[in-house]
Design an enzyme around this catalytic site. Structure first.
Site, PDB file in Angstrom:
ATOM      1  N   ARG A  62       0.857  -1.230  -0.221  1.00 30.03           N
ATOM      2  CA  ARG A  62      -0.046   0.076  -0.033  1.00 30.03           C
ATOM      3  C   ARG A  62       0.847   1.353  -0.019  1.00 30.03           C
ATOM      4  NH1 ARG A  62      -4.874  -1.638   4.166  1.00 30.03           N
ATOM      5  NH2 ARG A  62      -2.861  -2.407   5.029  1.00 30.03           N
ATOM      6  N   LYS A 165       2.300 -19.747   4.156  1.00 33.14           N
ATOM      7  CA  LYS A 165       1.332 -20.199   5.257  1.00 33.14           C
ATOM      8  C   LYS A 165       1.317 -19.050   6.183  1.00 33.14           C
ATOM      9  CE  LYS A 165       3.729 -20.805   8.928  1.00 33.14           C
ATOM     10  NZ  LYS A 165       4.853 -20.234   9.498  1.00 33.14           N
ATOM     11  N   ASP A 194       5.451 -24.023   1.965  1.00 29.99           N
ATOM     12  CA  ASP A 194       6.097 -24.473   3.164  1.00 29.99           C
ATOM     13  C   ASP A 194       7.655 -24.599   3.194  1.00 29.99           C
ATOM     14  OD1 ASP A 194       7.030 -25.957   5.206  1.00 29.99           O
ATOM     15  OD2 ASP A 194       4.958 -26.352   5.604  1.00 29.99           O
ATOM     16  N   HIS A 195       8.289 -23.519   3.680  1.00 28.80           N
ATOM     17  CA  HIS A 195       9.823 -23.335   3.357  1.00 28.80           C
ATOM     18  C   HIS A 195      10.448 -24.649   3.780  1.00 28.80           C
ATOM     19  CE1 HIS A 195      10.280 -21.397   7.398  1.00 28.80           C
ATOM     20  NE2 HIS A 195      11.764 -21.969   7.195  1.00 28.80           N
ATOM     21  N   LYS A 199      14.011 -26.858   2.243  1.00 27.83           N
ATOM     22  CA  LYS A 199      15.442 -27.367   2.703  1.00 27.83           C
ATOM     23  C   LYS A 199      16.045 -28.648   1.991  1.00 27.83           C
ATOM     24  CE  LYS A 199      14.321 -25.517   7.227  1.00 27.83           C
ATOM     25  NZ  LYS A 199      14.883 -24.073   7.322  1.00 27.83           N
ATOM     26  N   GLU A 233      13.867 -23.733  18.340  1.00 27.75           N
ATOM     27  CA  GLU A 233      14.538 -22.389  18.014  1.00 27.75           C
ATOM     28  C   GLU A 233      14.875 -21.642  19.232  1.00 27.75           C
ATOM     29  OE1 GLU A 233      12.506 -20.057  14.878  1.00 27.75           O
ATOM     30  OE2 GLU A 233      10.633 -20.907  15.692  1.00 27.75           O
ATOM     31  N   ASP A 252       1.805 -22.014  13.960  1.00 31.03           N
ATOM     32  CA  ASP A 252       2.984 -21.378  13.106  1.00 31.03           C
ATOM     33  C   ASP A 252       3.966 -22.573  12.739  1.00 31.03           C
ATOM     34  OD1 ASP A 252       4.621 -19.134  12.198  1.00 31.03           O
ATOM     35  OD2 ASP A 252       5.917 -19.699  14.087  1.00 31.03           O
ATOM     36  N   HIS A 257       5.071 -26.918   9.245  1.00 25.29           N
ATOM     37  CA  HIS A 257       6.627 -27.609   8.960  1.00 25.29           C
ATOM     38  C   HIS A 257       6.838 -29.009   9.462  1.00 25.29           C
ATOM     39  CE1 HIS A 257       7.235 -23.600   7.779  1.00 25.29           C
ATOM     40  NE2 HIS A 257       7.447 -22.936   8.842  1.00 25.29           N
ATOM     41  N   LYS A 357       9.822 -21.901  21.048  1.00 21.34           N
ATOM     42  CA  LYS A 357      10.791 -20.822  20.750  1.00 21.34           C
ATOM     43  C   LYS A 357      11.497 -20.866  21.982  1.00 21.34           C
ATOM     44  CE  LYS A 357       8.558 -18.041  17.111  1.00 21.34           C
ATOM     45  NZ  LYS A 357       9.497 -18.532  16.116  1.00 21.34           N
TER      46      LYS A 357
HETATM   47  C1  BG6 Z   1       8.484 -19.674   9.946  1.00 22.76           C
HETATM   48  C2  BG6 Z   1       7.875 -19.400  11.171  1.00 22.76           C
HETATM   49  O1  BG6 Z   1       7.611 -20.427   9.331  1.00 22.76           O
HETATM   50  O2  BG6 Z   1       9.477 -20.476  10.299  1.00 22.76           O
HETATM   51  C3  BG6 Z   1       8.734 -18.745  12.286  1.00 22.76           C
HETATM   52  O3  BG6 Z   1       6.662 -18.402  10.960  1.00 22.76           O
HETATM   53  C4  BG6 Z   1      10.072 -19.738  12.640  1.00 22.76           C
HETATM   54  O4  BG6 Z   1       8.041 -18.757  13.508  1.00 22.76           O
HETATM   55  C5  BG6 Z   1      10.574 -20.147  11.283  1.00 22.76           C
HETATM   56  O5  BG6 Z   1      10.982 -18.857  13.160  1.00 22.76           O
HETATM   57  C6  BG6 Z   1      11.690 -21.207  11.465  1.00 22.76           C
HETATM   58  O6  BG6 Z   1      12.129 -21.157  10.111  1.00 22.76           O
HETATM   59  P1  BG6 Z   1      13.669 -22.029  10.120  1.00 22.76           P
HETATM   60  O7  BG6 Z   1      13.960 -22.265   8.649  1.00 22.76           O
HETATM   61  O8  BG6 Z   1      14.509 -21.124  10.634  1.00 22.76           O
HETATM   62  O9  BG6 Z   1      13.899 -23.256  11.071  1.00 22.76           O
END
Ligand code: BG6
Length: 507
Positions: A62, A165, A194-195, A199, A233, A252, A257, A357
């Protein structure tokens, strides 16, 4: 295991496919994900010479920026951590453009369509467009509608939609969103990201399982006694309280994941390496998964929230004291849960998933524990022989370990455990790309293998419905246990495994 300098495999390892000319449109261009992940991933592809020369990125948000302001912000984001090659950086920045768009204002989207036509002519992008929704999930529906109304999704072969996501907030909202998305375009145009699937180490689970003959025969309930999947994490909520407060660890990390790691680890071998064949198997196994106790989820799910901790020199805030967090927040920052998969391969094998976390270590891994030897012939160091374990290290120190018993040197026949180690870095001599590099390239290539199909995403939400409903309806039945920052989570999560005479791995 092998020496990177003499390893012949290092040469010509990358097999790259060619990305067609196109325009990538990023909605949410002023946001964190664009700065931290998407633009760096695109720059990485640029450095690897994988972007076509007929290519443009249009950042949309925006804010009333122009192309130069956008380029300046992205330059800052890219130069933050490392000294980038200035000439390369300048050439890359020339590919970036900006268009101020309010998705709720039809005129803004029409202007975007006009800009796309203009860039298509200048850059010869052959009308190919990939739209990336990196916006608040509540805008996914309106964004799809706006793109459809502007006719931007009508060319099935030339337009794609990448959706971040979380896809929905629960089973029913994911179903509604799927219906809406599918009323705007075909499922084949949709790339739900979904990243974790980007990996290398997650993809490697597929290769280890299906490129070797030794694993599959023992990859089942006859040989495996339990599986742990962890994504730990050390960071806290960072600057994302606004999003995280309404999400929490379950939405999350667990629903996406961890559940994707579960699917890849437990799916049946596909008939061939084809996107739909793989996604069919993932969807099937998720449809067979269930919580260990769906009627009384508190027996199989522990939620926690970090409290303050750290050291005197480096004190860490508790979650409720973090900026932007409600001081009475009941959002969980830790989840541990136990699942079963009701099929021939996995019946009776417990799966333990945990994420949090501000835990003691940053670590993602899948640990397969094998059944004990039926007879103990030897004395074991420590009293009893340890079970064999295969540890798939997703991050950091990407690789795998296999733990087994060997003879302790000396007279007598005592056994003790040792580990055989495979390290990505040692074997291949280069760190793997960020997940987003692979996934952005795949989306632009139109390869959906590593993206979640509509039935998969719904199956993943259905799995956790009993927990989500309990949190909604009677949260006191699923208490939120505090845990000190930089520890391994609440003691109650240890008790979840202790009931099964097991321990969480704490490497
Ligand atoms: C994201 C979450 O999808 O993945 C975050 O929203 C998280 O909260 C992150 O920190 C973790 O990704 P990675 O690749 O650092 O394990």
């Amino acid at each position: 295991m092998s020496n990177p300098t003499t390893n012949p495999l290092r040469v010509g390892l990358r097999q790259e496919r060619v990305i067609s000319p196109q325009c990538l449109v990023i909605f949410g261009a002023s946001g964190d994900l664009t700065h931290r992940k998407l633009i760096p991933a695109l720059f990485q592809l640029f450095k690897q010479r994988r972007l076509p020369s007929e290519f443009a990125v249009i950042g949309c948000a925006r804010r009333k920026w122009d192309d130069n302001e956008f380029r300046q912000k992205m330059e800052n984001a890219l130069s933050k951590d490392s000294k980038e090659d200035q000439n390369l950086l300048k050439d890359f920045l020339k590919l970036l453009f900006y268009q101020s768009v309010d998705l709720q204002d039809p005129e803004g989207v029409i202007n975007l369509a006009t800009r796309l036509e203009e860039l298509d002519r200048i850059k010869a992008t052959h009308s190919n467009k990939t739209f990336y929704l990196s916006i608040s999930p509540s805008f996914y529906g309106p964004a799809c509608n706006a793109l459809r109304e502007a006719g931007l999704l009508s060319d099935i072969k030339r337009s794609r939609l990448v959706i971040e996501k979380p896809f929905g907030r629960d089973y029913s909202s994911a179903q509604i969103l799927n219906q809406l998305v599918q009323s705007c375009c075909q499922e084949s145009q949709v790339f739900r990201i979904d990243h974790y699937l980007g990996k290398e180490t997650v993809q490697n689970i597929l290769v280890m399982r299906f490129a070797n003959a030794i694993f599959e025969p023992i990859w089942n309930r006859n040989y495996i006694s339990s599986i742990q999947i962890t994504a730990a994490e050390t960071v806290g909520v960072e600057e994302r309280a606004g999003y995280y407060e309404s999400s929490g660890a379950l939405r999350d990390m667990v629903q996406n994941h961890l559940t994707q790691m579960l699917a890849i680890t437990t799916m049946e071998p596909p008939g061939h390496f084809d996107p739909e064949a793989i996604r069919n198997e993932k969807a099937k196994v998720l449809q067979a998964a269930r919580l260990a106790d769906e009627i009384k989820p508190w027996n199989c799910c522990i939620r926690g929230q970090y409290s303050k901790g750290g050291t005197q020199n480096q004190p860490l805030l508790g979650y409720q004291e973090e900026p932007g967090v409600n001081p009475d927040s009941t959002t969980e920052t830790y989840v541990a849960t136990k699942l079963f998969i009701d099929n021939w391969r996995w019946q009776g094998v417990p799966f333990y998933l945990r994420t949090g976390k501000r835990l003691a270590k940053r670590l993602s891994e899948v640990v397969l524990t094998f059944r004990e030897a039926p007879v103990h012939l030897f004395d074991a160091a420590g009293g009893s022989p340890t079970s064999n374990q295969l540890i798939l290290r997703i991050q950091p120190n990407e690789g795998a370990d296999f733990r087994f018993e060997v003879k302790s040197p000396g007279s007598g026949m005592r056994s003790r455990p040792v580990e055989m180690e495979f390290s990505y870095e040692e074997s291949f001599g280069e760190p793997s790309d960020e997940g987003y590099v692979r996934l952005l390239a795949d989306a632009m290539l139109g390869d959906p293998t590593l993206f979640t199909r509509s039935d998969e995403v719904e199956a993943a939400w259905r799995l956790y419905t009993p927990i989500l409903e309990l949190i909604e309806d009677s949260p006191w039945q699923l208490p939120l246990y505090p845990y000190e920052s930089r520890t391994w989570g609440p003691a109650e999560a240890d008790a979840l495994l202790a009931k099964d005479e097991l321990l969480w791995r704490r490497p």
